[in-house]
Write a protein that holds these residues in place. Structure first.
Motif, PDB file in Angstrom:
ATOM      1  N   ARG A  70       0.831  -1.196   0.000  1.00 28.73           N
ATOM      2  CA  ARG A  70       0.000   0.000   0.000  1.00 28.73           C
ATOM      3  C   ARG A  70       0.867   1.248   0.000  1.00 28.73           C
ATOM      4  NH1 ARG A  70      -5.112   1.409   1.913  1.00 28.73           N
ATOM      5  NH2 ARG A  70      -4.305   2.902   3.389  1.00 28.73           N
ATOM      6  N   VAL A  97       1.397   4.709  -2.300  1.00 27.89           N
ATOM      7  CA  VAL A  97       1.378   6.084  -1.785  1.00 27.89           C
ATOM      8  C   VAL A  97       2.598   6.859  -2.277  1.00 27.89           C
ATOM      9  CG1 VAL A  97       1.564   7.464   0.315  1.00 27.89           C
ATOM     10  CG2 VAL A  97      -0.001   5.541   0.245  1.00 27.89           C
ATOM     11  N   TRP A 125       6.378  21.263  24.743  1.00 24.90           N
ATOM     12  CA  TRP A 125       5.583  20.842  23.595  1.00 24.90           C
ATOM     13  C   TRP A 125       5.057  22.067  22.844  1.00 24.90           C
ATOM     14  CZ3 TRP A 125       0.249  21.764  22.979  1.00 24.90           C
ATOM     15  CH2 TRP A 125      -0.341  21.119  21.893  1.00 24.90           C
ATOM     16  N   GLN A 165       6.246  15.226  23.799  1.00 27.69           N
ATOM     17  CA  GLN A 165       5.073  14.641  23.154  1.00 27.69           C
ATOM     18  C   GLN A 165       4.825  13.206  23.638  1.00 27.69           C
ATOM     19  OE1 GLN A 165       5.176  14.477  18.911  1.00 27.69           O
ATOM     20  NE2 GLN A 165       2.956  14.447  18.757  1.00 27.69           N
ATOM     21  N   ARG A 211       3.410  13.086  27.197  1.00 24.97           N
ATOM     22  CA  ARG A 211       1.994  13.421  27.290  1.00 24.97           C
ATOM     23  C   ARG A 211       1.106  12.233  26.913  1.00 24.97           C
ATOM     24  NH1 ARG A 211      -0.354  18.175  26.678  1.00 24.97           N
ATOM     25  NH2 ARG A 211      -1.213  17.746  24.623  1.00 24.97           N
ATOM     26  N   HIS A 212       1.487  11.568  25.813  1.00 25.11           N
ATOM     27  CA  HIS A 212       0.679  10.420  25.376  1.00 25.11           C
ATOM     28  C   HIS A 212       0.778   9.263  26.359  1.00 25.11           C
ATOM     29  CE1 HIS A 212      -0.793  11.212  21.228  1.00 25.11           C
ATOM     30  NE2 HIS A 212      -0.007  12.245  21.405  1.00 25.11           N
ATOM     31  N   LEU A 257       5.349   7.234  13.742  1.00 19.53           N
ATOM     32  CA  LEU A 257       5.146   8.561  13.172  1.00 19.53           C
ATOM     33  C   LEU A 257       6.410   9.398  13.225  1.00 19.53           C
ATOM     34  CD1 LEU A 257       1.647   9.622  14.558  1.00 19.53           C
ATOM     35  CD2 LEU A 257       2.238   9.011  12.239  1.00 19.53           C
ATOM     36  N   PHE A 272      13.586  19.492   9.874  1.00 21.79           N
ATOM     37  CA  PHE A 272      13.942  20.596   9.014  1.00 21.79           C
ATOM     38  C   PHE A 272      14.526  21.776   9.780  1.00 21.79           C
ATOM     39  CE2 PHE A 272      12.880  23.339   5.504  1.00 21.79           C
ATOM     40  CZ  PHE A 272      13.053  22.466   4.458  1.00 21.79           C
ATOM     41  N   VAL A 321      11.576  14.900  -1.303  1.00 26.39           N
ATOM     42  CA  VAL A 321      10.178  14.622  -0.977  1.00 26.39           C
ATOM     43  C   VAL A 321       9.910  13.116  -1.055  1.00 26.39           C
ATOM     44  CG1 VAL A 321       7.806  14.889  -1.776  1.00 26.39           C
ATOM     45  CG2 VAL A 321       9.303  16.877  -1.651  1.00 26.39           C
ATOM     46  N   GLY A 352      11.558  11.284   1.791  1.00 21.92           N
ATOM     47  CA  GLY A 352      10.799  11.523   3.016  1.00 21.92           C
ATOM     48  C   GLY A 352       9.538  10.680   3.059  1.00 21.92           C
ATOM     49  N   ALA A 353       8.787  10.673   1.960  1.00 21.39           N
ATOM     50  CA  ALA A 353       7.536   9.922   1.906  1.00 21.39           C
ATOM     51  C   ALA A 353       7.799   8.430   2.118  1.00 21.39           C
ATOM     52  CB  ALA A 353       6.843  10.155   0.575  1.00 21.39           C
ATOM     53  N   VAL A 383       8.175   7.798   5.766  1.00 21.56           N
ATOM     54  CA  VAL A 383       6.903   7.919   6.474  1.00 21.56           C
ATOM     55  C   VAL A 383       6.119   6.616   6.335  1.00 21.56           C
ATOM     56  CG1 VAL A 383       4.696   9.097   6.575  1.00 21.56           C
ATOM     57  CG2 VAL A 383       6.757  10.396   6.161  1.00 21.56           C
ATOM     58  N   VAL A 384       6.068   6.126   5.106  1.00 19.12           N
ATOM     59  CA  VAL A 384       5.310   4.922   4.815  1.00 19.12           C
ATOM     60  C   VAL A 384       5.900   3.717   5.540  1.00 19.12           C
ATOM     61  CG1 VAL A 384       4.950   3.295   2.954  1.00 19.12           C
ATOM     62  CG2 VAL A 384       4.338   5.681   2.636  1.00 19.12           C
TER      63      VAL A 384
END
Lengths: 276, 326
Positions: free
Chosen positions: B15, B19, B145, B208, B211-212, B258, B268, B299, B302-303, B306-307
């Motif tokens: 999948r 993407v 945060w 972050q 907190r979670h 994530l 960045f 790009v 990076g993608a 992420v995937v």
């Protein structure tokens, strides 16, 4: 009051106070934020009675610029949040309720949107479109920031649509639109409001990051992020320049984060994912 | 059911490949309509005859119709050829190969530190839940945060680099260090350069994660299986670590997935502050020099991460959560 309610009340109070400062600030402190007072003499002056937060390197009043920045930054966050909320809700509901083909298309769109770092997209867009006026930059921010929200709406709406009351509504002849607006939407209002508050906070922080890179709200319009970036060169010599807008921004985002937390805790469905 | 996680991972990966393809095609189409030129700003202002420019454009395929350009790019990318970066004077693949290890090093150290710190913070808060310590730690995490990451970075630079001079303010190495320097000195130098950017990033991540994780831990603590385990005579510590934490790990693993893109260009702003020669700086240069092939490469890289991160997190979540085990 139960703790979440008290936290929410404090957070809302802080946000409301910031809103009042933005709206009534120029009345209480009627100084033109762009007025140059005395260019060679009154540059980066320390706080005084005439200038409670001092002046910046261009001899402008920092308090007046902070108030002007509040107007821009808060409106910026609101506009971006409204756009993201609208697009995300629409896309999420459509994906969950309008049939498998729509779901596949929107699902792919969400995956693609989440797969590219948002700051990178924003920088590419601002580079391609030129320097945008702040309102359009806020809209762009919203347009690039609805994917996570849409995914949440989709999964919650899908679960709700499979539930008993949705089946009952369908059996009574409710169409997709009625099901979405009258049955699903009210049930996800908590998730949506928490996500919208987080989107508001993210937009303000992201604008600050863009300002740091030099692609934020264009000068001479003051935004909190722009003010922080302007002041960072004099962090030790004239700390008030960066400190005041940083405090304002952090207070605002902390309040928004606490408000979102309180909404989540008060709602029975647990946590809202914050977009990365 | 041994094969299930692998099959799940492969399905998610398939999948994800789709993407990445969509991201690449969308970027190519955007690039085609955006103002700019595959030659970037290299020839701007230089007195180059138009026919030479035309020849270069033709060589880069920029004069061909859009569908053909897209097809050619995808075909070349399948063989590992991501085009030529005019601003770097090297192939995009090579530029990425040079930058990626720096970003991966920074990201890996920061993610490990950040998650360790965030989880420790969450444990401290959860065990003191409702008390003052919980509120103070929570408030501190909320402030970190909420602050833009460049503010966190700039404060650390001013404090530890400018004021105290303990660490260098930027870069990844001391360029005046000769090639004949002993390995120990080189290693220490690299480490000193790594500290500030890694700590900045780790702080942002820890806030972050904390907190979670705190919410998940406190929620898990109320579950009946904790009472059951307590009834079996388990100690408080074992209850937290072996029972509550295991149930609360799901959202944290999702968050780890994530944050994997941080390894490939999510950081960045932090890379900009510390002048760290990684993917973020590369992407920034691509945009500053309007070098579309390089931007596209960044790009797509990076993608891809992420995937990959999403797929890994999905599988790990299923594997760790006792309630989802099959």
């Amino acid at each position: 009051m139960r703790p979440p309610a008290r936290g929410a009340a404090i957070a809302l109070g802080v946000l409301a106070l910031l809103g009042v400062v933005a709206v009534l600030g120029p009345v209480a402190w009627p100084v033109d934020p762009d007025h140059v007072f005395d260019a060679p003499m009154l540059v980066s002056a320390s706080p005084s009675v005439a200038h409670p937060l001092g002046t910046d390197p261009a001899s402008r009043d920092v308090l007046a610029r902070l108030i002007a920045g509040a107007r821009v930054s808060l409106s910026f966050g609101l506009l971006a949040a409204v756009v993201a909320l609208g697009l995300g809700t629409l896309a999420g509901l459509a994906a969950a309720l309008a049939g498998p083909r729509t779901d596949r298309v929107i699902g792919a769109l969400i995956d693609v949107g989440l797969a590219v770092p948002r700051l990178l997209v924003l920088i590419v867009l601002t580079a391609a479109l030129g320097r945008l006026p702040w309102a359009w930059l806020a809209v762009t921010m919203g347009v690039t920031g609805w994917f996570g929200l849409a995914r949440q709406v989709r999964s919650r709406a899908r679960a709700l649509a499979a539930g008993d009351f949705a089946r009952a509504a369908r059996a009574l002849g409710a169409g997709t639109r009625r099901l979405a607006l009258r049955h699903v939407l009210p049930n996800i209002a908590g998730t949506l409001s928490a996500a919208a508050v987080l989107a508001f906070a993210h937009a303000i922080t992201l604008e600050a990051a863009l300002s740091f890179i030099g692609q934020g709200v264009p000068i001479p319009v003051a935004s909190w992020g722009g003010l922080i970036s302007d002041g960072r060169a004099q962090l030790w010599t004239s700390p008030w320049l960066a400190l005041a807008p940083t405090l304002a921004l952090v207070t605002c985002v902390v309040a928004a984060g606490a408000l979102a937390d309180a909404i989540e805790r008060a709602s029975p469905w647990g946590r809202v994912e914050s977009a990365p | 059911m041994r094969g299930a996680p692998l099959r799940r991972f492969l399905a998610a990966l398939a999948r994800g490949l789709g993407v990445v393809l969509l991201v690449a095609v969308a970027s190519l189409v955007l690039m085609h309509f955006a103002p700019g030129d595959p030659l970037g700003t290299t020839l701007e202002g230089a007195n180059v005859p138009p026919d030479v420019i035309a020849a270069w454009r033709a060589r880069m395929g920029a004069d061909q119709p859009l569908p053909l350009q897209v097809g050619r790019w995808l075909g070349a990318a399948a063989t590992g050829d991501l085009g030529y970066s005019v601003s770097m004077h090297m192939s995009v693949a090579r530029a990425i190969r040079t930058a990626l290890p720096y970003t991966a090093l920074l990201g890996l150290v920061a993610i490990v530190l950040g998650f360790a710190g965030g989880i420790a913070l969450a444990f401290a808060q959860a065990r003191a839940r409702g008390r003052a310590l919980d509120r103070w730690l929570g408030g501190g995490a909320l402030a970190v945060w909420a602050a833009p990451e460049f503010v966190v970075g700039l404060v650390l630079v001013e404090l530890f680099a400018v004021r105290l001079g303990w660490f260098p303010s930027g870069g990844a190495m001391d360029v005046t260090l000769g090639g004949d320097a002993p390995a120990g000195v080189v290693f220490a130098d690299r480490l000193r350069h790594l500290v500030l950017p890694a700590v900045t990033m780790a702080l942002v991540i820890a806030a972050q994660v904390g907190r979670h994780q705190r919410v998940a831990l406190v929620e898990a603590w109320r579950e009946p299986f904790i009472r059951a385990a307590r009834a079996r005579g388990l100690r408080e510590r074992a209850l937290w670590v072996h029972h509550a934490w295991r149930a609360a790990l799901g959202p944290t693993i999702a968050l780890a997935g994530l944050s994997l893109p941080l390894l490939a260009g999510g950081a960045f702003v932090i890379e900009r502050i510390f002048n760290w020669p990684g993917m973020g700086s590369l992407a920034f240069q691509a945009l500053a020099d309007r070098d579309p092939h390089l931007a596209l490469g960044c790009v797509v890289a990076g993608a891809t991460l992420v995937v990959l991160g999403g797929a890994l997190a999905d599988v790990a979540q299923a594997a760790f959560d006792p309630r989802r085990a099959t």
